[in-house]
Design a protein around this motif. Structure first.
Motif, PDB file in Angstrom:
ATOM      1  N   ALA A 156      80.674  47.043 -13.572  1.00  0.00           N
ATOM      2  CA  ALA A 156      79.014  47.281 -12.477  1.00  0.00           C
ATOM      3  C   ALA A 156      78.973  46.859 -11.371  1.00  0.00           C
ATOM      4  CB  ALA A 156      78.648  46.811 -13.740  1.00  0.00           C
ATOM      5  N   THR A 157      78.242  47.067 -11.072  1.00  0.00           N
ATOM      6  CA  THR A 157      77.825  46.497  -9.716  1.00  0.00           C
ATOM      7  C   THR A 157      76.036  47.091  -9.564  1.00  0.00           C
ATOM      8  OG1 THR A 157      80.079  46.995  -8.034  1.00  0.00           O
ATOM      9  CG2 THR A 157      77.971  46.172  -6.779  1.00  0.00           C
ATOM     10  N   PRO A 158      75.263  46.015  -9.199  1.00  0.00           N
ATOM     11  CA  PRO A 158      74.274  45.757  -9.337  1.00  0.00           C
ATOM     12  C   PRO A 158      73.376  46.536  -8.062  1.00  0.00           C
ATOM     13  CG  PRO A 158      74.768  43.512  -9.433  1.00  0.00           C
ATOM     14  CD  PRO A 158      75.859  43.713  -8.950  1.00  0.00           C
ATOM     15  N   ALA A 159      72.240  46.454  -8.340  1.00  0.00           N
ATOM     16  CA  ALA A 159      71.797  47.453  -6.536  1.00  0.00           C
ATOM     17  C   ALA A 159      69.984  47.437  -7.165  1.00  0.00           C
ATOM     18  CB  ALA A 159      71.823  49.059  -6.117  1.00  0.00           C
ATOM     19  N   TYR A 160      69.491  46.199  -5.917  1.00  0.00           N
ATOM     20  CA  TYR A 160      67.942  45.800  -5.714  1.00  0.00           C
ATOM     21  C   TYR A 160      67.368  46.770  -5.733  1.00  0.00           C
ATOM     22  CZ  TYR A 160      69.289  41.460  -7.060  1.00  0.00           C
ATOM     23  OH  TYR A 160      69.548  40.908  -8.445  1.00  0.00           O
ATOM     24  N   VAL A 161      66.321  47.941  -6.143  1.00  0.00           N
ATOM     25  CA  VAL A 161      65.652  49.310  -5.879  1.00  0.00           C
ATOM     26  C   VAL A 161      64.264  48.611  -5.617  1.00  0.00           C
ATOM     27  CG1 VAL A 161      67.309  50.231  -6.536  1.00  0.00           C
ATOM     28  CG2 VAL A 161      65.167  49.666  -8.205  1.00  0.00           C
ATOM     29  N   THR A 162      62.994  49.579  -4.775  1.00  0.00           N
ATOM     30  CA  THR A 162      61.458  49.419  -4.532  1.00  0.00           C
ATOM     31  C   THR A 162      61.266  50.991  -5.174  1.00  0.00           C
ATOM     32  OG1 THR A 162      61.970  48.841  -2.757  1.00  0.00           O
ATOM     33  CG2 THR A 162      59.860  49.585  -3.019  1.00  0.00           C
ATOM     34  N   THR A 163      61.006  50.501  -6.426  1.00  0.00           N
ATOM     35  CA  THR A 163      60.098  51.594  -6.856  1.00  0.00           C
ATOM     36  C   THR A 163      58.506  52.261  -6.652  1.00  0.00           C
ATOM     37  OG1 THR A 163      58.847  50.748  -8.481  1.00  0.00           O
ATOM     38  CG2 THR A 163      61.890  51.125  -9.415  1.00  0.00           C
ATOM     39  N   ASP A 164      58.019  53.464  -7.070  1.00  0.00           N
ATOM     40  CA  ASP A 164      56.527  54.199  -6.996  1.00  0.00           C
ATOM     41  C   ASP A 164      56.251  54.582  -7.762  1.00  0.00           C
ATOM     42  OD1 ASP A 164      54.799  54.653  -5.762  1.00  0.00           O
ATOM     43  OD2 ASP A 164      54.783  55.580  -3.594  1.00  0.00           O
ATOM     44  N   MET A 165      56.719  55.967  -7.652  1.00  0.00           N
ATOM     45  CA  MET A 165      55.889  56.929  -8.685  1.00  0.00           C
ATOM     46  C   MET A 165      56.641  56.818  -9.845  1.00  0.00           C
ATOM     47  SD  MET A 165      54.708  61.109  -8.535  1.00  0.00           S
ATOM     48  CE  MET A 165      56.422  61.461  -8.680  1.00  0.00           C
TER      49      MET A 165
END
Length: 361
Positions: free
Chosen positions: A313-322
């Motif tokens: 398991a590897t975390p990934a940081y994301v940016t969300t919108d709709m």
């Protein structure tokens, strides 16, 4: 007494030896090794791979829709009243029926006005003859210009009086200002009708108007010609309307703008005042990443998802919108082909081993 103390001491030493051998002896180490091989730790809890479902990330086309509420309004609606007072001599419509523009609906007593008009028309005829004779005499210079002007003024005055009486007679006849459906009447034949008395309501509901508000941020995406889909509680049909007008100012309280659209209503399924559930398509995003809402967890600075990389398991940081009902748009932090963990999110920790149970398409 000495013998007793010695016995207690010996017993204590034996118990201490047994405990030491149990906890730190060779057999304890052997049991720990066996437990490690079987994948069990303290308390018998499994420390092996966590079974998860994954989704392969891919680009997709998405319609940017918002669900809002609105109301159905009549295209035209008027409360019929009379401009003049008097007794009702006739009612010429049926409640709930369709009427045409200009159709006579109610008539008020006007015989006195009709008689007055006839009298004035006789006077007009006499004034016309008098004006004609004076014009001939003026051409022959038999009378002065002043005498002729007097006869002409008298004729014009009587004609204006006749037009005034005709206008008063017209006010005693209440006619439909447009085609539509007339409602329940509030008057009866022979009753006294005053300008404050409501006769009935006339409604034109084809086409119907749909009025709703959208947040300020969507203002650049709404324009005349935009399509609107909606449903109502009284029908299972899906309806479509076309935006034709927007309020020129934004509401300072709600920071939204009022929009109005027209929907065809040939079967009269839409009723004025009805509640409308509106699905508004703002635009289409041809290429973006959408992921299930439940696999995105909030973090201190952004949002986080978990990826399967080389079995861990590897975390990934994301940016969300709709956001839709079930999915979130990810604008950064993921790329097509990534293996996204979509189950057992609460068990995720960095570098724990994962076992793929199912791949969701």
């Amino acid at each position: 007494m000495k013998t007793r103390y010695i016995a207690f001491t010996v017993i204590g030493l034996i118990v201490a030896f047994l405990l030491y051998n149990k906890l730190w002896g060779a057999k304890a180490k052997e049991s720990a090794a066996i437990a490690a091989k079987s994948g069990k730790g303290k308390g018998g809890k499994k420390t092996g791979p966590v079974s998860v479902n994954i989704m392969v990330v891919k680009d997709t086309a998405v319609n940017n829709n918002i669900d809002i509420t609105g109301s159905i309004d009549a295209n035209e609606r008027v409360n019929l009243i009379s401009e003049t007072a008097g007794n009702i001599t006739g009612i010429y419509f049926n409640e709930g029926s369709s009427v045409k523009k200009g159709q006579l609906l109610v008539k008020v007593y006007n015989l006195d006005l009709v008689a007055s008009l006839k009298q004035t028309q006789y006077q007009v005829s006499l004034a016309k003859e008098n004006e004609y004779r004076n014009r001939i005499l003026l051409e022959k210079e038999a009378i002065s210009k002043q005498e002729y002007d007097t006869s002409l003024t008298s004729l014009n005055s009587l004609q204006a009086q006749a037009e005034l009486i005709k206008a008063q007679i017209a006010k005693t006849e209440i006619r439909a200002p447009f085609s539509g459906t007339i409602g329940l009447r509030n008057v009866s034949p022979g009753g006294y009708l005053s300008p404050s008395t409501s006769i009935a309501t006339l409604v034109n509901i084809d086409p119907a108007k749909v009025t709703f508000s959208v947040p300020e941020r969507y203002l650049p995406l709404i324009k005349p010609g935009s399509k609107v889909k909606f449903t109502i509680a009284s029908s299972r049909d899906n309806f479509e309307a076309t935006v034709y007008a927007l309020e020129p100012a934004i509401d300072v309280t709600s920071r939204s703008i009022t929009v109005r659209a027209k929907a065809p209503n040939p079967k009269n399924l839409l009723t004025a005042g009805a509640f409308a559930k509106i699905n508004l398509t703002l635009d289409q995003i041809p290429k973006t990443i959408m992921v299930p809402t439940e696999c995105v967890t909030p973090d201190l600075k952004s949002s986080k998802v978990w990826l399967l990389k080389k079995g861990i398991a590897t975390p990934a940081y994301v940016t969300t919108d709709m956001r839709t009902d079930t999915k979130l748009q990810v604008v950064s932090g993921l790329k097509p082909g990534d293996s996204l963990v979509v189950s057992a999110i609460i068990q995720m920790r960095p570098k724990i081993h994962l076992k793929v149970n199912k791949v969701i398409k």
